[in-house]
Design a protein around this motif. Structure first.
Motif, PDB file in Angstrom:
ATOM      1  N   GLU A 163       0.841  -1.197   0.000  1.00 49.98           N
ATOM      2  CA  GLU A 163       0.000   0.000   0.000  1.00 49.98           C
ATOM      3  C   GLU A 163       0.874   1.243   0.000  1.00 49.98           C
ATOM      4  OE1 GLU A 163      -3.182   0.080  -0.258  1.00 49.98           O
ATOM      5  OE2 GLU A 163      -3.630  -2.072  -0.016  1.00 49.98           O
ATOM      6  N   MET A 164       0.380   2.284  -0.676  1.00 45.30           N
ATOM      7  CA  MET A 164       1.102   3.560  -0.714  1.00 45.30           C
ATOM      8  C   MET A 164       0.483   4.596   0.211  1.00 45.30           C
ATOM      9  SD  MET A 164       1.930   3.807  -4.804  1.00 45.30           S
ATOM     10  CE  MET A 164       3.051   5.183  -4.537  1.00 45.30           C
ATOM     11  N   ASP A 165      -0.692   4.278   0.784  1.00 49.12           N
ATOM     12  CA  ASP A 165      -1.384   5.194   1.672  1.00 49.12           C
ATOM     13  C   ASP A 165      -0.865   4.987   3.095  1.00 49.12           C
ATOM     14  OD1 ASP A 165      -3.056   6.878   2.997  1.00 49.12           O
ATOM     15  OD2 ASP A 165      -4.910   6.016   2.222  1.00 49.12           O
ATOM     16  N   ASN A 166      -0.389   6.079   3.717  1.00 50.03           N
ATOM     17  CA  ASN A 166       0.150   5.973   5.075  1.00 50.03           C
ATOM     18  C   ASN A 166      -0.906   5.560   6.081  1.00 50.03           C
ATOM     19  OD1 ASN A 166       2.622   6.737   4.139  1.00 50.03           O
ATOM     20  ND2 ASN A 166       2.477   8.878   4.779  1.00 50.03           N
ATOM     21  N   SER A 167      -2.128   6.060   5.916  1.00 45.80           N
ATOM     22  CA  SER A 167      -3.176   5.736   6.880  1.00 45.80           C
ATOM     23  C   SER A 167      -3.515   4.243   6.827  1.00 45.80           C
ATOM     24  CB  SER A 167      -4.415   6.585   6.598  1.00 45.80           C
ATOM     25  OG  SER A 167      -4.922   6.315   5.300  1.00 45.80           O
ATOM     26  N   VAL A 168      -3.552   3.672   5.632  1.00 48.82           N
ATOM     27  CA  VAL A 168      -3.838   2.239   5.513  1.00 48.82           C
ATOM     28  C   VAL A 168      -2.723   1.421   6.145  1.00 48.82           C
ATOM     29  CG1 VAL A 168      -4.209   0.352   3.885  1.00 48.82           C
ATOM     30  CG2 VAL A 168      -5.207   2.596   3.433  1.00 48.82           C
ATOM     31  N   PHE A 169      -1.473   1.813   5.907  1.00 48.19           N
ATOM     32  CA  PHE A 169      -0.338   1.090   6.494  1.00 48.19           C
ATOM     33  C   PHE A 169      -0.345   1.211   8.008  1.00 48.19           C
ATOM     34  CE2 PHE A 169       4.498   0.740   6.921  1.00 48.19           C
ATOM     35  CZ  PHE A 169       4.418  -0.628   7.106  1.00 48.19           C
ATOM     36  N   SER A 170      -0.673   2.397   8.520  1.00 51.05           N
ATOM     37  CA  SER A 170      -0.739   2.572   9.970  1.00 51.05           C
ATOM     38  C   SER A 170      -1.816   1.678  10.571  1.00 51.05           C
ATOM     39  CB  SER A 170      -1.025   4.036  10.300  1.00 51.05           C
ATOM     40  OG  SER A 170       0.002   4.879   9.812  1.00 51.05           O
TER      41      SER A 170
END
Length: 795
Positions: free
Chosen positions: A491-498
């Motif tokens: 994933e490139m989205d920080n919120s999804v990775f968090s």
């Protein structure tokens, strides 16, 4: 004791393996040939019955065809139109035509009857009522043959002074054709028939080449009266007169042939007639309702099956001898690779003899046992080598991971070294990565002490490795009493990775608490995009771990607002919300209620503050209102005369009240609006499709063409039309076409061929079959039934 070599074992096994199947196959073949007698008889009887049935149908179709030709013959029509003197002049022509028809079927009797003028003509001459009284009432005969087809009647209909029939042949199978003419009587008809006893002799004589002279044919009509029998005395009698009893069910054949009996589906039976057993095969014709029965004596056996048994036995003996030879030669051939393998392993005949002398006290071994011993030694050596190699690879990975966490790896060789260590997919697919650090909290533990720390760290390391997929982490390490691992994502989205990191830390904490009853301190760094920054992420995670203030299972980051803003996001269930919006737009209230319940339960399981719960609920309300606005629904349509919706929502206190408020206050009114729109749209679509059908029913109209005109998907139009009208598109179109066909048959003089062409039928026969399926009668019969009342009124 001397051991048997593997070569000798192969020969013995091959002999047994070849002998037993051949013997069993021979016995099975003989038994099979005996059983095939009955099967062959059944198949032959079916073929013969089909042949006889075809012959009978051909004869009857020939007579029917000639009657149809005669009804349209100009001579026939002229004789009916003329007065009695004119009829006398055309009698010779009719006799010549009848004689010509008898050349096709010599035994056929054909009679032209004019009951109104009281005369008849056959191939022998013209007869007036005073010369030859009619032996059969014409109206009864015509009504039966015209409505039910072929009938069995006494041969007296065709008897007169110039005509004789064979002795015992008392019945004819006849078919009548009425002749309608504008200036002729409606009681004129052609009657054609053939002696019933002649059918059996002619058909059996035709079937002699099938070597089934012992078989006999019986034909029964739908009233179960015998039409054809080898003994003419049985013709005209019911089936029960044969005293034919089914051996299996002990029932009379008349009961089994009844259409109400389920046993009639079995087309092959064994019956008993006068203490003699027969095999019986029968078939039914759906159009005439006749039953064709073929009986054959059970003792009709053929020498062919005895020859098959002898032939099978001789072939079995030959195969047995050949198999023994092939076993011997094949075993010698197959033993060559074994000898080569023994040679490769250094096991020669001399070595084997020396081993036997040195180890005479051991049990004897054949070639494979010797090979097994050497392969076991090689396998043990290989396993030991693989273990050492795996240990070396693990140590190499561990050392390189430590170097990478400490920033001691060469930047130019970092990716290449990771690929060589087995992390090719990680280097290619990972878009973000972070370092996860875990420390065991023993401050509040009484079960463990510091002497158990190394063992507990090893256990936690294994739990971390098993809890996270291998494609999402690198090898977990123990560095300075801390378990460290690198976690990556595509994933490139920080919120999804968090969010994924929070889920992973929660899973690890749950499993460690369940298995070891321990509390962990877990920290992870911010997401990074390059493996070159792993050492920075490691420093950040360790710094966060050292700054902890609360012991226990703490998975939150430090209290600094800058870090919180970059790492924490509200884990809102967007997928459930999207499905809820779709169900509302689809007007599916049941699914919307279930999805709302699931979404709220997902929110309630989050460890949020009251303000965070209000933010999530407000977000849900705003998204529903936004969807309404995009769909053209005004807020006043659901909130007229009420307080602001946001105030109503924030005033609720319990989960049940919130769920009920969303359902009754928001979702149900919105679904009602969508449902009204959907109903109006569906009704408009169905009305437009019906109008197209009524206007263009006589064209090659299809559902796809309607979909193209109305700019809708074809499957969607099919569903809407079926829901609104209760009929499929093709079914409604066919019904309307047949409605127009009935109208044209009633009100116009269009031919059936023209009507079929207008209704887009390529073949008039297809139209006739379809019309009969819908109406139960053909178009010609339908038009004739409508015209009869008009004729009677005109008279």
């Amino acid at each position: 004791m001397r051991s048997i070599s593997y070569l000798h074992k192969m020969i013995l096994f091959g002999i047994l393996l070849s002998t037993l199947p051949i013997l069993l196959a021979g016995i099975a073949a003989i038994l099979y040939s005996m059983n095939q007698t009955e099967l062959h008889r059944m198949q032959t009887n079916k073929q013969l019955l089909l042949h006889m049935q075809t012959s009978v149908e051909h004869k009857l179709n020939t007579i029917s065809y000639m009657l149809d030709q005669a009804t349209r013959s100009p001579i026939t029509l002229q004789s009916l139109s003329a007065t009695l003197p004119g009829t006398l002049t055309t009698a010779n022509q009719l006799q010549s035509e009848f004689q010509h028809m008898r050349s096709w079927e010599p035994l056929m009797d054909i009679t032209l009857v004019n009951e109104a003028q009281d005369w008849l003509v056959d191939h022998a001459g013209l007869y007036l009522n005073t010369d030859f009284p009619l032996a059969l009432p014409m109206r009864d005969l015509l009504s039966k043959t015209l409505t039910s087809g072929w009938q069995l009647i006494p041969s007296s209909v065709f008897k007169h002074n110039e005509q004789d029939f064979p002795a015992g042949c008392n019945y004819h199978i006849v078919l009548g054709r009425s002749i309608s003419l504008m200036n002729a009587s409606a009681d004129s008809a052609l009657i054609g028939g053939i002696p019933a006893c002649s059918l059996h002799h002619s058909i059996v004589s035709e079937s002699v080449d099938m070597d089934m002279s012992a078989s006999e044919l019986i034909i029964v009509n739908r009233e179960q009266r015998i039409l054809v029998h080898p003994d003419p005395m049985f013709i005209g009698q019911p089936v029960s007169a044969l005293n034919m009893e089914d051996i299996e069910s002990k029932m009379d054949m008349s009961e089994l042939l009844s259409p109400n009996t389920s046993a009639a589906s079995k087309e092959y039976r064994e019956v008993r007639i006068a203490d003699t057993e027969y095999s019986l095969t029968f078939a039914k014709t759906p159009l005439k309702g006749w039953t064709y029965i073929l009986i054959t004596p059970m003792n009709v056996l053929s020498q062919e099956y005895v020859e098959i048994g002898l032939y099978t036995l001789s072939v079995g003996v030959i195969l047995l001898l050949l198999s023994l030879l092939f076993v011997w030669l094949g075993s010698k051939r197959l033993h060559v690779p074994i000898r080569n393998l023994l040679s490769q392993l250094g096991i020669t005949d001399r070595v084997l003899s020396n081993q036997k002398l040195q180890q005479s006290f051991l049990p004897p071994q054949d070639e494979f046992e010797q090979i097994k011993t050497h392969i076991t030694q090689l396998s043990a050596s290989r396993s030991q080598m693989e273990y050492k190699l795996n240990q070396y690879v693990l140590q190499t990975r561990t050392q390189y991971m430590i170097s990478m966490l400490q920033g001691k790896c060469l930047p130019g060789m970092l990716h290449q070294n990771l690929i060589e260590l087995g992390y090719r997919d990680h280097c290619i697919q990972w878009q973000q990565m972070a370092v996860l650090t875990l420390q065991i909290d023993l401050a509040s533990q009484t079960k463990y002490d510091h002497h158990d720390l190394d063992l507990l760290l090893f256990a936690v390391q294994n739990i971390v490795e098993e809890s996270i997929d291998k494609d999402r982490q690198l090898l977990p390490l123990i560095v300075e009493q801390t378990v460290v691992t690198v976690i990556g994502t595509v994933e490139m989205d920080n919120s999804v990775f968090s969010k994924e990191l929070y889920e992973i830390t929660g899973l690890i904490h749950h499993r460690v608490s369940e298995v070891l009853n321990l509390q962990l301190n877990i920290r992870f760094s911010q997401p990074y995009t390059s493996f070159l920054e792993i050492h920075l992420a490691y420093i950040e995670a360790m710094k966060l771990l050292q700054q902890q203030t609360i012991p226990g299972a703490n998975v939150k980051q430090n209290e600094d607002e800058s870090n919180c803003s970059s790492l924490w996001t509200l884990p809102y269930p967007e997928s459930l919300e999207y499905r809820l919006m779709q169900s509302i737009q689809s007007a599916d209230e049941a699914e919307a209620s279930v999805l709302l319940q699931q979404l709220l339960q997902r929110m309630y399981h989050m460890e949020w503050t009251k303000e965070e719960y209000q933010v999530a609920l407000t977000r849900l309300l705003m998204h529903i209102l936004q969807m309404m606005q995009e769909s053209g629904i005004r807020l006043i349509q659901i909130s007229s005369g009420h307080s602001p919706l946001i105030n109503e929502l924030l005033a609720l206190q319990t989960a049940a009240d919130i769920e009920q408020w969303f359902i009754y206050r928001i979702i149900r009114p919105v679904i009602g609006i969508f449902r009204e729109r959907q109903y109006a749209q569906h009704q408009q679509i169905s009305e437009r499709m019906i109008a197209i059908i009524h206007q263009e029913y006589d064209t090659d109209l299809t559902l796809e063409e309607c979909a193209c005109r109305l700019h809708y998907n074809a499957s969607y139009l099919s569903t809407v039309f079926s829901k609104e009208t209760g009929y499929a598109f093709s079914e409604y179109l066919s019904q309307y076409r047949f409605k127009m066909a009935r109208k044209w048959l009633d009100e116009t003089e269009l031919t059936i061929k023209d009507i079929a062409a207008r209704l887009r039928y390529n073949n008039p026969q297809n139209f006739i079959r379809s019309f009969r399926k819908w109406e139960g009668i053909t178009p010609g019969q339908y038009r004739e039934r409508r015209e009869k009342p008009l004729r009677s009124s005109m008279k």
